[in-house]
Every structure is written in C-alpha cells, then in structure tokens.
Design an enzyme around this catalytic site. Structure first.
Site, PDB file in Angstrom:
ATOM      1  N   HIS A   1       0.798  -1.226   0.000  1.00  0.00           N
ATOM      2  CA  HIS A   1       0.000   0.000   0.000  1.00  0.00           C
ATOM      3  C   HIS A   1       0.828   1.271   0.000  1.00  0.00           C
ATOM      4  CE1 HIS A   1       0.956  -0.074   4.284  1.00  0.00           C
ATOM      5  NE2 HIS A   1       0.691   1.205   4.279  1.00  0.00           N
TER       6      HIS A   1
HETATM    7  C1  UD1 Z   1      -2.208   5.635   5.270  1.00  0.00           C
HETATM    8  C2  UD1 Z   1      -0.960   6.270   5.861  1.00  0.00           C
HETATM    9  C3  UD1 Z   1       0.160   5.251   5.879  1.00  0.00           C
HETATM   10  C4  UD1 Z   1      -0.263   3.981   6.584  1.00  0.00           C
HETATM   11  C5  UD1 Z   1      -1.552   3.457   5.980  1.00  0.00           C
HETATM   12  C6  UD1 Z   1      -2.046   2.280   6.775  1.00  0.00           C
HETATM   13  C7  UD1 Z   1      -0.687   8.670   5.428  1.00  0.00           C
HETATM   14  C8  UD1 Z   1       0.060   9.679   4.653  1.00  0.00           C
HETATM   15  N1  UD1 Z   1      -0.509   7.394   5.053  1.00  0.00           N
HETATM   16  O1  UD1 Z   1      -1.933   5.299   3.942  1.00  0.00           O
HETATM   17  O2  UD1 Z   1       1.262   5.801   6.580  1.00  0.00           O
HETATM   18  O3  UD1 Z   1       0.753   3.023   6.438  1.00  0.00           O
HETATM   19  O4  UD1 Z   1      -2.550   4.479   6.019  1.00  0.00           O
HETATM   20  O5  UD1 Z   1      -2.891   1.478   6.022  1.00  0.00           O
HETATM   21  O6  UD1 Z   1      -1.397   9.009   6.331  1.00  0.00           O
HETATM   22  N2  UD1 Z   1      -9.342   4.353   0.946  1.00  0.00           N
HETATM   23  C9  UD1 Z   1     -10.577   3.776   0.868  1.00  0.00           C
HETATM   24  N3  UD1 Z   1     -11.135   3.294   2.028  1.00  0.00           N
HETATM   25  C10 UD1 Z   1     -10.542   3.374   3.228  1.00  0.00           C
HETATM   26  C11 UD1 Z   1      -9.277   3.977   3.308  1.00  0.00           C
HETATM   27  C12 UD1 Z   1      -8.681   4.461   2.161  1.00  0.00           C
HETATM   28  O7  UD1 Z   1     -11.168   3.684  -0.197  1.00  0.00           O
HETATM   29  O8  UD1 Z   1     -11.122   2.900   4.232  1.00  0.00           O
HETATM   30  C13 UD1 Z   1      -8.726   4.856  -0.300  1.00  0.00           C
HETATM   31  C14 UD1 Z   1      -9.109   6.298  -0.597  1.00  0.00           C
HETATM   32  O9  UD1 Z   1      -9.256   6.426  -1.972  1.00  0.00           O
HETATM   33  C15 UD1 Z   1      -7.879   7.073  -0.184  1.00  0.00           C
HETATM   34  C16 UD1 Z   1      -6.766   6.070  -0.485  1.00  0.00           C
HETATM   35  O10 UD1 Z   1      -7.321   4.797  -0.193  1.00  0.00           O
HETATM   36  O11 UD1 Z   1      -7.762   8.254  -0.914  1.00  0.00           O
HETATM   37  C17 UD1 Z   1      -5.505   6.267   0.349  1.00  0.00           C
HETATM   38  O12 UD1 Z   1      -5.862   6.336   1.715  1.00  0.00           O
HETATM   39  P1  UD1 Z   1      -4.972   7.219   2.711  1.00  0.00           P
HETATM   40  O13 UD1 Z   1      -5.520   7.128   4.075  1.00  0.00           O
HETATM   41  O14 UD1 Z   1      -4.752   8.579   2.143  1.00  0.00           O
HETATM   42  O15 UD1 Z   1      -3.547   6.551   2.629  1.00  0.00           O
HETATM   43  P2  UD1 Z   1      -3.112   5.051   2.912  1.00  0.00           P
HETATM   44  O16 UD1 Z   1      -2.454   4.528   1.697  1.00  0.00           O
HETATM   45  O17 UD1 Z   1      -4.217   4.294   3.511  1.00  0.00           O
HETATM   46  N1  UDP Z   2      -3.687  -5.807   8.699  1.00  0.00           N
HETATM   47  C1  UDP Z   2      -4.930  -6.378   8.930  1.00  0.00           C
HETATM   48  N2  UDP Z   2      -5.668  -6.772   7.844  1.00  0.00           N
HETATM   49  C2  UDP Z   2      -5.216  -6.653   6.564  1.00  0.00           C
HETATM   50  C3  UDP Z   2      -3.942  -6.081   6.351  1.00  0.00           C
HETATM   51  C4  UDP Z   2      -3.196  -5.654   7.449  1.00  0.00           C
HETATM   52  O1  UDP Z   2      -5.353  -6.504  10.072  1.00  0.00           O
HETATM   53  O2  UDP Z   2      -5.941  -7.036   5.641  1.00  0.00           O
HETATM   54  C5  UDP Z   2      -2.910  -5.346   9.853  1.00  0.00           C
HETATM   55  C6  UDP Z   2      -1.510  -5.892   9.957  1.00  0.00           C
HETATM   56  O3  UDP Z   2      -1.517  -7.163  10.554  1.00  0.00           O
HETATM   57  C7  UDP Z   2      -0.823  -4.829  10.787  1.00  0.00           C
HETATM   58  C8  UDP Z   2      -1.509  -3.578  10.358  1.00  0.00           C
HETATM   59  O4  UDP Z   2      -2.730  -3.956   9.743  1.00  0.00           O
HETATM   60  O5  UDP Z   2      -1.083  -5.009  12.165  1.00  0.00           O
HETATM   61  C9  UDP Z   2      -0.623  -2.870   9.406  1.00  0.00           C
HETATM   62  O6  UDP Z   2      -1.309  -1.861   8.789  1.00  0.00           O
HETATM   63  P1  UDP Z   2      -0.857  -1.269   7.394  1.00  0.00           P
HETATM   64  O7  UDP Z   2       0.007  -2.227   6.667  1.00  0.00           O
HETATM   65  O8  UDP Z   2      -2.079  -0.799   6.769  1.00  0.00           O
HETATM   66  O9  UDP Z   2      -0.032   0.021   7.855  1.00  0.00           O
HETATM   67  P2  UDP Z   2       1.481   0.282   8.286  1.00  0.00           P
HETATM   68  O10 UDP Z   2       1.830  -0.635   9.399  1.00  0.00           O
HETATM   69  O11 UDP Z   2       2.335   0.097   7.081  1.00  0.00           O
HETATM   70  O12 UDP Z   2       1.462   1.711   8.696  1.00  0.00           O
END
Ligand code: UD1
Ligand code: UDP
Length: 360
Positions: free
Chosen positions: A215
């Site tokens: 991601h």
């Molecule tokens: C965010 C964090 C990242 C973290 C990750 C955990 C920032 C800059 N990034 O990244 O550090 O590792 O969360 O997963 O804060 N979206 C959906 N549904 C959801 C959530 C997101 O559709 O429930 C889509 C939306 O289009 C959104 C895109 O995903 O614009 C990105 O989501 P965003 O929260 O901006 O960044 P992540 O990649 O989730």
């Molecule tokens: N995770 C989860 N379900 C999923 C994918 C990830 O519960 O389908 C959990 C994973 O085990 C970890 C956390 O989400 O505890 C990590 O989140 P993510 O990778 O989104 O963010 P990051 O740690 O990179 O910020």
C-alpha cells in the site's frame, strides 16, 4: 487526567487497543476518529474485534490530497480540543491523522504524547517520514519502541520526555495471537476469505502460501513499480494471498495478476495474525507487518529500499528487495535458517501499553 486520543488509520486502531485498555484504568480518555480509514473492513472491524471503545467523535475526513486531508483534520481536531480541554493529546505512528492531531495540540499548548516516536527511514520523500519528524519535534512525551528510535531522536537533539517503552505492537500480537488460534483454525480462516480475484484459498495449507500486502505510496502510485511487483508475484512457485488495500484494488495493473494469486478483501486482525503465522513468507511494504512476521516466526521480504525497523533485518528474518523482478524473486525464494528462532528482545517485553500509560 483527561487524555484526548486521535486515531484514523488501520494500524492506529491496532495500537490503540492495548494502550486504551491500560490508560482507562487510571485516566479518562476521549477518543477521536478522524475518519481517514472508513471502509468497514479498514475500520469498524478493528473496533469490534479488539474491543476498542466507540469513538466519542468521528470527524469523517477521509480521502483527498495530503494537504487537504491534513488541513481539514487540523481544523476539526482543534474544535474538539477547544471543547474537551484535555490535559494531554495522544497520537500514534506517522499518518496524516498523527500530524494533524499533534499540530492542533501543539498550537493550543496541549502536551503531545507520541507513541512510536523516533522511527526514521531517512527518506523525506515519504509522507510518513515528514509526518513523524514533525510530530516528534512537537511532542513533549515520546514513547520509543526500540533503542534505535531513542538514538534517532537524540541525534536530532530531542532528549526531553523520551522513553524506550518497547513496541506496543508486540503487546498486540501477544494478546491476540492466542485469541486468533482459539477463534478459528487455519482452514476455516482460509475458507472464509472473501476472494476478489483468483482461485479459492480454501485448500491452501500451513506454510503453503505467501502472504502479500502492498500500500505504500512509492509502490502504488508509480504504475511501473506496481506492475513489476505484480509480475514478480506471478512467477512465484507457491500461491499468494493478498489482502488488498483499497488504494490498490482498482489499479489497472491488478488485471495482470495470475490465477494463483488470491486477491482478497482486507481482513480483521485475528485473521491477519493467523494468515501471517502460517505463511511460508510475508512479502510487504507495510511497517507493522514486518514486525508481526518476526514476532510470529515467519520470514519476511520487504519491498522497499529502506526500513525504519532495522532490528528486523538481524539474522536475515527480514530482507529488503528492490522493486525489481529478479531481486524480488531471489529474496522471496531465499533459504532462511529458522533453527535459532527470532529475536524480539529489541522490541521490549510486551508490556509497552502499561509503560505508556504511566508516562502521562
Ligand atoms: C495511510 C498512511 C500510511 C499507513 C496506511 C495504513 C498517510 C500519509 N498514510 O496510507 O502511513 O501506512 O494508512 O494502512 O497518512 N481508501 C478507501 N477506504 C478506506 C481507506 C482508504 O477507499 O477505508 C482509499 C481512498 O481512496 C484514499 C486512499 O485509499 O484516498 C488512500 O488512503 P490514505 O488514508 O490517504 O492513505 P493510505 O495509503 O491508507
Ligand atoms: N492488517 C490487517 N488486515 C489486513 C492487512 C493488514 O489486520 O488485511 C494489519 C496488519 O496485521 C498490521 C496492520 O494492519 O497489524 C498494518 O497496517 P498497514 O500495513 O495498513 O499500515 P502500516 O503498518 O504500514 O502503517
């Protein structure tokens, strides 16, 4: 004391569960969900499964550019803080929700406690690196998961209020791994995965599959990088389970995935622990998953040029792979010497949440 906690993204819910439990023994907590993650399987499922108290406020701010999201959160969090007048604001990790919470509190002179302070990739192109550096420099209380994190802060002149509490994700794994085992056996977890693309996962076996998650902005927003990852996974000689993050799901490169890759809906934490513990290897750019793999004794290949979690690289449990087909394949098929087990001691003793609660 009144603690105002700000969460918004999946990993923050997982970290907040043990800390909230510890905090509420002695303090009053007001929980704010920014809404950054809003799909049921990115948010609600964690609150239900991990028994996290219902948020007192849900700001409903998800999507948009970094500036837009952070700015809207800043404004809304400030309003909540003006109303609630907390003694301390608590933020986790390195997301836009983290920075918005820290900045709102900092400007109102509310002391900030930052959990997971001091992590550095030394790559300022990452939005997370900007968020965590800024948050650390606003925070009055800094809970570091490792000694490396303490040293990173010292190198930047941040010495006051710094404590090595250990990593709260070790608490989360210890607390939930047994619950996951009791909740469902592996075959049931596999059979219940919601497959979006590829074959059913029902007949996969212990150590018979790779577990992949991708991601990170640097991997998903560059089409050539995502395609390289897809092509490398296609060539692996074992099936892959890929719980897909919503930002990747609709990318056109995903249409190239081979049949042996089971693209599945994001799963809850207990299922994720089961899938991680039984995988032959984890392939990921997630921060949290690199550590969970280590804690559960599963080798990991991290699809990035650097990691903040340098301790996971010791002993070769985790290795970095460039976004290059040959490098990913070489690392993913490497032999890992598992005889000596993993060393988790760098991440504390699994009681970080209690130590964090004692910091306020
Ligand atoms: C965010 C964090 C990242 C973290 C990750 C955990 C920032 C800059 N990034 O990244 O550090 O590792 O969360 O997963 O804060 N979206 C959906 N549904 C959801 C959530 C997101 O559709 O429930 C889509 C939306 O289009 C959104 C895109 O995903 O614009 C990105 O989501 P965003 O929260 O901006 O960044 P992540 O990649 O989730
Ligand atoms: N995770 C989860 N379900 C999923 C994918 C990830 O519960 O389908 C959990 C994973 O085990 C970890 C956390 O989400 O505890 C990590 O989140 P993510 O990778 O989104 O963010 P990051 O740690 O990179 O910020």
């Amino acid at each position: 004391m009144k603690i105002l906690t700000i969460v918004g993204a999946r990993p923050q819910f997982i970290k907040a569960a043990p800390v909230s439990r510890a905090l509420r023994k002695a303090h009053r907590e007001v929980l704010v969900h920014t809404g950054q993650h809003y799909d049921a399987n990115m948010s609600d499922i964690f609150f239900e499964e991990l028994h996290i108290p219902k948020p007192d406020y849900n700001l409903g701010i998800g999507g948009g550019s970094h500036g837009q999201m952070t700015g809207r959160m800043l404004e809304a969090i400030e309003q909540v803080m003006l109303k609630e007048k907390p003694d301390v604001a608590l933020v986790y990790g390195d997301t836009n929700s983290t920075l918005a919470g820290a900045l709102a509190a900092g400007k109102l002179l509310i002391p900030v406690l930052h959990v997971e302070a001091g992590l550095r990739s030394f790559n300022r192109a990452m939005p997370e690196e900007q968020n965590r550096v800024l948050t650390d420099h606003i925070a009055a209380l800094l809970s570091c998961p490792t000694q490396t994190a303490v040293e990173n802060l010292h190198a930047e002149g941040v010495t006051q209020g710094v404590r090595n509490t250990g990593d709260v994700m070790l608490d989360a794994v210890r607390y939930n791994a047994q619950l996951a085992q009791e909740a469902k056996p592996l075959h049931k977890t596999l059979a219940q995965l919601r497959v979006l693309r590829g074959k059913s996962a029902a007949l996969l076996e212990d150590k018979g599959y790779y577990l992949a998650t991708i991601h990170r902005q640097e991997n998903t927003d560059a089409p050539d990088k995502l395609l390289t990852i897809v092509e490398a996974l296609n060539e692996l000689n074992h099936p892959v389970i890929w719980p897909v993050h919503p930002r990747v799901r609709e990318r056109k490169e995903m249409a190239r995935l081979g049949d042996h890759i089971r693209l599945v809906e994001p799963v809850g934490y207990l299922d994720m622990l089961m899938l991680t513990g039984h995988a032959r290897m984890v392939l990921t750019d997630s921060g949290g998953l690199q550590k969970e793999a280590l804690f559960l004794g599963t080798p990991c290949t991290t699809l990035r040029d650097e990691t903040e979690w340098v301790e996971t690289l010791e002993g070769g449990w985790n290795v970095l792979a460039k976004i290059d087909r040959a490098d990913i394949l070489a690392k993913a098929t490497r032999a890992v010497d598992t005889r000596n087990g993993t060393a988790c001691s760098a991440f504390g003793d699994g009681n970080a949440a209690e130590k964090i609660a004692r910091m306020v």
